[in-house]
Scaffold this active site. Sequence first.
Site, PDB file in Angstrom:
ATOM      1  CG  ASP A 303     -51.103 -84.002   2.381  1.00  0.00           C
ATOM      2  OD1 ASP A 303     -49.958 -84.145   2.878  1.00  0.00           O
ATOM      3  OD2 ASP A 303     -52.063 -84.877   2.488  1.00  0.00           O
ATOM      4  CG  ASP A 340     -67.089 -81.690  10.644  1.00  0.00           C
ATOM      5  OD1 ASP A 340     -66.598 -82.820  10.470  1.00  0.00           O
ATOM      6  OD2 ASP A 340     -66.661 -80.697  10.219  1.00  0.00           O
ATOM      7  CD  GLU A 344     -59.827 -80.186   9.711  1.00  0.00           C
ATOM      8  OE1 GLU A 344     -60.483 -81.180  10.083  1.00  0.00           O
ATOM      9  OE2 GLU A 344     -58.746 -80.088   9.164  1.00  0.00           O
ATOM     10  CG  PHE A 372     -64.713 -82.201   5.106  1.00  0.00           C
ATOM     11  CD1 PHE A 372     -64.958 -81.063   4.406  1.00  0.00           C
ATOM     12  CD2 PHE A 372     -63.730 -83.077   5.114  1.00  0.00           C
ATOM     13  CE1 PHE A 372     -63.760 -80.507   3.730  1.00  0.00           C
ATOM     14  CE2 PHE A 372     -62.548 -82.633   4.389  1.00  0.00           C
ATOM     15  CZ  PHE A 372     -62.755 -81.417   3.646  1.00  0.00           C
ATOM     16  CE  LYS A 373     -68.939 -87.821   0.058  1.00  0.00           C
ATOM     17  NZ  LYS A 373     -70.167 -87.277   0.526  1.00  0.00           N
ATOM     18  CD  GLU A 375     -64.119 -86.045  -3.443  1.00  0.00           C
ATOM     19  OE1 GLU A 375     -64.616 -86.037  -2.527  1.00  0.00           O
ATOM     20  OE2 GLU A 375     -63.211 -87.045  -3.871  1.00  0.00           O
ATOM     21  NE  ARG A 377     -62.012 -77.072  -2.473  1.00  0.00           N
ATOM     22  CZ  ARG A 377     -61.700 -75.772  -2.491  1.00  0.00           C
ATOM     23  NH1 ARG A 377     -61.081 -75.278  -1.616  1.00  0.00           N
ATOM     24  NH2 ARG A 377     -61.914 -75.252  -3.770  1.00  0.00           N
ATOM     25  CB  SER A 379     -68.629 -80.636   6.719  1.00  0.00           C
ATOM     26  OG  SER A 379     -68.242 -79.438   7.713  1.00  0.00           O
TER      27      SER A 379
HETATM   28  N1  LIG Z   1     -64.572 -80.184   8.538  1.00  0.00           N
HETATM   29  C1  LIG Z   1     -64.597 -79.747   7.671  1.00  0.00           C
HETATM   30  N2  LIG Z   1     -65.786 -78.864   7.063  1.00  0.00           N
HETATM   31  C2  LIG Z   1     -65.804 -78.123   6.272  1.00  0.00           C
HETATM   32  N3  LIG Z   1     -64.801 -77.567   5.317  1.00  0.00           N
HETATM   33  C3  LIG Z   1     -63.666 -78.041   5.778  1.00  0.00           C
HETATM   34  C4  LIG Z   1     -63.551 -79.084   6.752  1.00  0.00           C
HETATM   35  N4  LIG Z   1     -62.174 -79.588   6.742  1.00  0.00           N
HETATM   36  C5  LIG Z   1     -61.657 -78.746   5.820  1.00  0.00           C
HETATM   37  N5  LIG Z   1     -62.453 -77.954   5.249  1.00  0.00           N
HETATM   38  C6  LIG Z   1     -62.212 -77.262   3.959  1.00  0.00           C
HETATM   39  O1  LIG Z   1     -61.894 -78.022   2.775  1.00  0.00           O
HETATM   40  C7  LIG Z   1     -60.717 -77.820   2.434  1.00  0.00           C
HETATM   41  C8  LIG Z   1     -59.826 -78.933   1.743  1.00  0.00           C
HETATM   42  O2  LIG Z   1     -59.736 -79.635   2.836  1.00  0.00           O
HETATM   43  P1  LIG Z   1     -58.704 -80.853   2.457  1.00  0.00           P
HETATM   44  O3  LIG Z   1     -58.622 -81.728   3.921  1.00  0.00           O
HETATM   45  O4  LIG Z   1     -59.308 -81.805   1.399  1.00  0.00           O
HETATM   46  O5  LIG Z   1     -57.344 -80.224   2.073  1.00  0.00           O
HETATM   47  P2  LIG Z   1     -56.571 -79.578   3.098  1.00  0.00           P
HETATM   48  O6  LIG Z   1     -56.681 -80.106   4.439  1.00  0.00           O
HETATM   49  O7  LIG Z   1     -56.884 -78.038   3.195  1.00  0.00           O
HETATM   50  O8  LIG Z   1     -54.998 -79.813   2.533  1.00  0.00           O
HETATM   51  P3  LIG Z   1     -54.040 -80.845   2.294  1.00  0.00           P
HETATM   52  O9  LIG Z   1     -54.565 -81.694   0.955  1.00  0.00           O
HETATM   53  O10 LIG Z   1     -53.007 -80.259   2.448  1.00  0.00           O
HETATM   54  O11 LIG Z   1     -54.484 -81.671   3.558  1.00  0.00           O
HETATM   55  C9  LIG Z   1     -59.832 -77.183   3.546  1.00  0.00           C
HETATM   56  O12 LIG Z   1     -58.929 -76.253   2.997  1.00  0.00           O
HETATM   57  C10 LIG Z   1     -61.088 -76.210   4.217  1.00  0.00           C
HETATM   58  O13 LIG Z   1     -61.283 -75.190   3.548  1.00  0.00           O
END
Ligand SMILES: Nc1ncnc2c1ncn2[C@@H]1O[C@H](COP(=O)(O)OP(=O)(O)OP(=O)(O)O)[C@@H](O)[C@H]1O
Length: 676
Positions: A303, A340, A344, A372-373, A375, A377, A379
Amino acid sequence: MNVKRKSMLTSSIVGRALKESLLKLNPAVMIRNPVMFVVEIGTAIVLLLSLFPGLVGTEGDTGFNLTVFFILLFTLLFANFAEALAEGRGKAQAASLKNTKKEIQANKLVGGAVRVVPSTELRKGDVVVVSQGESIPGDGEVIEGLASVDESAITGESAPVIKEAGGDFSSVTGGTRVVSDKITVRITSDPGESFIDRMISLVEGAKRQKTPNELALSTLLISLTIIFLIVVVTLKPIAAYLGIDLQVPVLIALLVCLIPTTIGGLLSAIGIAGMDRVTQFNVLAMSGKAVEAAGDINTMILDKTGTITYGNRMAGEFVPVGGHDVRTVGEWAAIGSLHDETPEGRSVLELAKRIGLELDASQASGAEIVEFKAETRMSGLDLLDGRKVRKGAVDTVKKWIVSLGGKVPEDLDVKSDAIAREGGTPLAVAVDGRIFGLIYLKDTVKPGMRDRFDQLREMGIKTIMCTGDNPLTAATIAREAGVDDFVAESKPEDKIALIRREQAEGKLVAMTGDGTNDAPALAQADVGLAMNSGTIAAKEAANMVDLDSDPSKIIEVVSIGKQLLMTRGALTTFSIANDIAKYFAIIPAMFILAIPEMGALNVMGLESPKTAILSALIFNAIIIPLLIPLAMKGVAYKPMSAAKLLGRNLFVYGFGGVVAPFIGIKLIDLFVGLWI
Ligand SMILES: Nc1ncnc2c1ncn2[C@@H]1O[C@H](COP(=O)(O)OP(=O)(O)OP(=O)(O)O)[C@@H](O)[C@H]1O
Ligand SMILES: [K+]
Ligand SMILES: [Mg+2]
């Protein structure tokens, strides 16, 4: 206790290995290694014939027979020593792990009251309270509170880690210590089945089973042994027909020289040492099979955040869109992040503070938290006054506001693409039907990633970055890091689908993960490396756990696996190639009296038939301890394609295996000739 202990071989390990070498002569133990078991039977027969000359056939030369006996005995001891030495470090580690496992007092919650019970009485499902300064009495999950925990007992890392209820940092390990605050823990393992128990039996090699690859090789070695056994046994009547009386000890010497004793003696040491190299690297492999699978990996799924990049994705800037100003974006971003708990989310609040935004935290009181999930994406918060505040991946937020009847500001895409193209992650900030702007999340690619991916490519391993992030950010990071391929906007279940797709093409797949939602993919992958900081579900699904919780370590684990397989292959090649020189040493020696023309085969110009046989046998014995360092350390290796590697190894260990004994036997013969 520290698994990361780097000291190689202490004198106590060597001392114990010497003693073990004798104990391992026990035929009940030896039979597990059929090649060496045949040698042991031969040794016993030669001893009998030395003690009772004339037991079979004509009386032999007792001095010669006794010499053969001692060389054979040392052959066995050397092989035993190799295995004992390889086991030694694990046993030493197990011993100190056991020290951390002493019984302690646990504060068990029974019907709301605390009762003090010994930790050994805790069962799955029990709930305990652990306060500052106390050791955690068993493996479990934090169900209430937050504490910093010193995990050095298992990880060797002295900086305490935060454990808290809910989320991916809730699992705690028995034997670690709470250094501040107090947590309530639900025990998840019964006595004898804890993580430390498993670690002990792993490093100790107690439950070590032969791996599929080892089994295949053992079958080959046993077949070779049987073939040579038949050849040597039929040699006696053939020789008798020619009028030559072949002495049994000579036949046994020939047999032992021809059967693959070198690899037979070192095989298990190679496997144990390979596992040990992984452990020294602070990775716990649940089986040797997992380490071997790592050596055969074709595809590696990584990832982005936290593996390829540092993962401390920080809000760096608020970017307004649709004519709004920075303040408004920042304020809504911050309000939406008040609950949150992701890094992030917290970084958004820090950025708001840094640029001097006044926040009215009361706005969030009574609000409903939208966590935040991966699924969704997104929050945010549903405020008491009915307004819905959201931040999240740009495409999902766009869909969300459109579903509410809102309009996407015209400059949104240009601005979010600009962030993504720089490798940043844009999060859109919206309230009800309106998008106010973007949060620029910055992350950095870890240094040296490109080199590592280049190496993996040379090994023939395809790397695929799988990220929840948008395609533009993903493309930028993929290019910067040098991965072969990437999948953007992927949800956890997409990872499993990707793994299955690769496996359907006959490929072996490795991946890392730490969350509960990674667990199915970790189980599906051929090599699943879970982070020790991760959830219990992830750790149980994976076949390896990284105590340092560094997901990029999967790269090194694969290298170690490759090295293990190569070491085994190289030493097998060497062992079998050795036979050629031994034919030239022993066959002429056996037949020269009856067939003087055989002398032409004595290309090494060996002193006499007796010295020839003894020299070949001595070479056959001492090559084992000489190769122990190589078996333990693994063959040196540079990343290159499998075909090139095979070619190179065949040359080095095949050609080397043919030449080395000619030189070795000749040198030994010069010495032996001085005595006999
Ligand atoms: N705290 C948050 N609140 C809202 N949206 C978020 C938050 N953190 C991440 N995201 C959004 O959700 C997406 C998916 O996050 P996720 O953690 O599932 O994957 P990623 O961190 O981008 O990738 P990886 O799978 O490489 O860790 C992120 O790319 C971002 O756009
Ligand atoms: K041999
Ligand atoms: Mg992530």
